[in-house]
Design an enzyme around this catalytic site. Structure first.
Site, mmCIF file in Angstrom:
data_model
loop_
_atom_site.group_PDB
_atom_site.id
_atom_site.type_symbol
_atom_site.label_atom_id
_atom_site.label_comp_id
_atom_site.label_asym_id
_atom_site.label_seq_id
_atom_site.Cartn_x
_atom_site.Cartn_y
_atom_site.Cartn_z
ATOM 1 C CD GLU A 2 8.516 -35.370 -20.916
ATOM 2 O OE1 GLU A 2 7.856 -36.409 -20.722
ATOM 3 O OE2 GLU A 2 9.659 -35.357 -21.427
ATOM 4 C CD GLU A 18 12.633 -47.473 -18.083
ATOM 5 O OE1 GLU A 18 12.863 -46.404 -17.490
ATOM 6 O OE2 GLU A 18 12.713 -47.613 -19.302
ATOM 7 C CE LYS A 78 14.663 -44.219 -15.690
ATOM 8 N NZ LYS A 78 14.208 -44.199 -17.083
ATOM 9 C CG HIS A 98 13.266 -34.274 -23.712
ATOM 10 N ND1 HIS A 98 13.666 -35.456 -24.299
ATOM 11 C CD2 HIS A 98 12.351 -34.613 -22.763
ATOM 12 C CE1 HIS A 98 13.028 -36.457 -23.732
ATOM 13 N NE2 HIS A 98 12.230 -35.980 -22.786
ATOM 14 N NE ARG A 131 32.664 -47.212 -1.198
ATOM 15 C CZ ARG A 131 33.784 -46.943 -0.556
ATOM 16 N NH1 ARG A 131 33.764 -46.271 0.573
ATOM 17 N NH2 ARG A 131 34.922 -47.367 -1.035
ATOM 18 C CG HIS A 156 15.096 -40.487 -26.750
ATOM 19 N ND1 HIS A 156 14.822 -41.532 -25.895
ATOM 20 C CD2 HIS A 156 15.029 -39.365 -25.993
ATOM 21 C CE1 HIS A 156 14.598 -41.060 -24.675
ATOM 22 N NE2 HIS A 156 14.715 -39.746 -24.712
ATOM 23 N NE ARG A 171 11.322 -44.647 -13.731
ATOM 24 C CZ ARG A 171 12.105 -44.095 -12.811
ATOM 25 N NH1 ARG A 171 12.524 -44.822 -11.798
ATOM 26 N NH2 ARG A 171 12.468 -42.827 -12.889
ATOM 27 C CG HIS A 201 10.288 -40.205 -24.051
ATOM 28 N ND1 HIS A 201 8.980 -39.813 -23.854
ATOM 29 C CD2 HIS A 201 11.044 -39.401 -23.262
ATOM 30 C CE1 HIS A 201 8.959 -38.820 -22.971
ATOM 31 N NE2 HIS A 201 10.189 -38.549 -22.601
ATOM 32 C CG ASN A 239 10.635 -44.594 -21.740
ATOM 33 O OD1 ASN A 239 11.014 -43.615 -21.126
ATOM 34 N ND2 ASN A 239 11.079 -45.814 -21.495
ATOM 35 C CE LYS A 273 9.625 -40.173 -13.250
ATOM 36 N NZ LYS A 273 10.650 -39.394 -13.933
#
Ligand code: NAD
Ligand code: ZN
Length: 375
Positions: free
Chosen positions: A186, A238, A144, A267, A122, A253, A242, A249, A246, A228
């Site tokens: 980035e 998010e 994340k 990426h 957990r 993507h 946040r 992105h 992106n 960040k």
């Protein structure tokens, strides 16, 4: 010498140390936060070849016993199979709930290990030692983590903040140059979102980050992490701003999905093309001066990053794609809600904002423009 930033998310706060040759001090820095002098390093085979012995020596010198798990390199490692195998090995090693595991590697290792740590008994603590520029400026900060499924990238995961991030810029020396340049996209992103001074600094100093100038690398990583950390502190899960992270992105993507997440397009390269598209879309919608879009394109080109799908120097240009198919991918964006995709648009350099009302025809037109050969 290292510099430190603190990330604060609700009741959890943790330091990011950035500097040269920090791997040699890793043992000393990590020892005080362990409940007993014992840990597990999880890394991939490329990082193991180039960097692992430095960390192992440092832990040994600090009296920390450890086991090491070396996973295959590459995106495919972010899978249920690898997750299960890692959890099983941690159980076999009788890791206790108060122990911490160490993720040594790029975003793939960081995401997988963070997720494993978030569900092992957990939730146990973990330490990020990011070794790619992308992971040093982005994925190691903010909590994340997750894995891919055959239905798409990052579809299963959680938010789990690390207890410590230790960024040694010298690890970039063994990273292939293409990966460093991709991570650089980035870095540029933070300037373009809301820090025009940083973007201006990058215009003069960007190439130094690629060629290994320690001061330039440290400054760029600290500035990116600070940006960040600031966004994450205000919006960990998010729900709002946040999503500015992106920038580029949603377009990127779509390109990655069309390339099957293969090495054809990595990426950061997709993000470079995507950021140019976000600027072009903003120009098309009358929101952003054309000159700013041109400045972004020229900067990325100078840093040898692709800026359009039809870039003849990039293997991407050999893959048949249509604007319609690319557009369809944007509709499946994980961040869509109520069938609408949130785009990050801009009013100029350092002036990004979120917009949920972009006309499908404008999006398709921007894909088409990027598919068309340069004039
Ligand atoms: P990666 O971890 O696959 O690393 C890229 C390649 O470089 C791999 O082959 C790796 O083995 C190798 N490598 C890593 N460090 C090295 C070093 N110092 N020397 C030599 N080789 C080295 O890729 P990445 O670009 O770091 O991360 C991409 C992943 O990060 C994606 O899965 C993406 O979804 C994830 N990501 C997560 C977040 C987040 O917030 N969690 C943000 C951005 C990206
Ligand atoms: Zn990214």
């Amino acid at each position: 010498m290292s510099q430190k930033i603190t990330v604060t998310v609700k009741d959890h706060s943790y330091p990011i140390y950035v500097g040269a040759n920090l791997l040699e001090q890793a043992g000393e820095i990590i020892a005080p936060i362990l409940s007993r002098p014992q840990s597990v390093i999880i890394t991939d085979e490329n990082v193991a070849r180039h960097q692992l012995s430095r960390l192992e020596k440092s832990l040994t010198n600090a009296g920390i016993a450890f086991s090491t798990l070396i996973l295959p390199a590459g995106e495919a490692t972010k899978s249920f199979d690898q997750l299960q195998s890692v959890l099983d090995q941690l159980l076999g090693l009788k890791l206790e709930r108060s122990d911490k595991i160490i993720a040594l590697g790029g975003g793939v290792i960081g995401d997988l290990v963070g997720f494993a740590a978030s569900i092992y008994q957990r939730g146990i603590g973990f330490i990020q030692i990011p070794t790619t520029l992308l992971s040093q400026v982005d994925s190691s900060v903010g909590g994340k983590c997750g894995i891919n499924t055959p239905r798409g990238k990052n579809l299963v995961g959680s938010f789990h903040q690390p207890d410590l991030v230790l960024t040694d810029v010298t690890t970039l020396d063994s990273l292939p140059e293409r990966q460093v340049r991709a991570g650089y996209a980035e870095v540029v992103k933070y300037g373009l979102i809301n820090d025009v001074d940083f973007f201006t600094w990058l215009e003069s100093n960007g190439e130094k980050i690629i060629t290994g100038d320690r001061l330039a690398q440290t400054h760029a990583i600290l500035t990116s992490c600070r940006a960040k950390a600031h966004v994450v502190a205000e919006d960990e899960k998010e729900k709002g701003n946040r999503a500015l992270l992106n920038l580029g992105h949603t377009f990127g993507h779509a390109l990655e999905a069309e390339c099957g997440y293969a090495d054809t397009l990595i990426h950061g390269e997709a993000v470079a093309i995507g950021m140019v598209m976000a600027f072009d879309l903003s120009v098309r919608m009358g929101l952003c001066p054309q000159a700013d879009a041109e400045t972004v394109r020229q900067h990325l080109e100078r840093l040898a990053l692709p800026t359009r799908i039809s870039d003849p120097k990039h293997a991407l240009s050999n893959i048949p794609m249509t604007a319609q198919r690319l557009f369809d991918h944007t509709l499946h964006d994980k961040k869509a809600s109520g069938g609408k995709v949130t785009f990050v648009l801009t009013r100029g350099l350092g002036q990004a904002f979120l917009c949920r009302d972009v006309a499908p025809n404008d999006i398709k037109a921007i894909f088409q423009q990027s598919l068309d050969a340069a004039d």
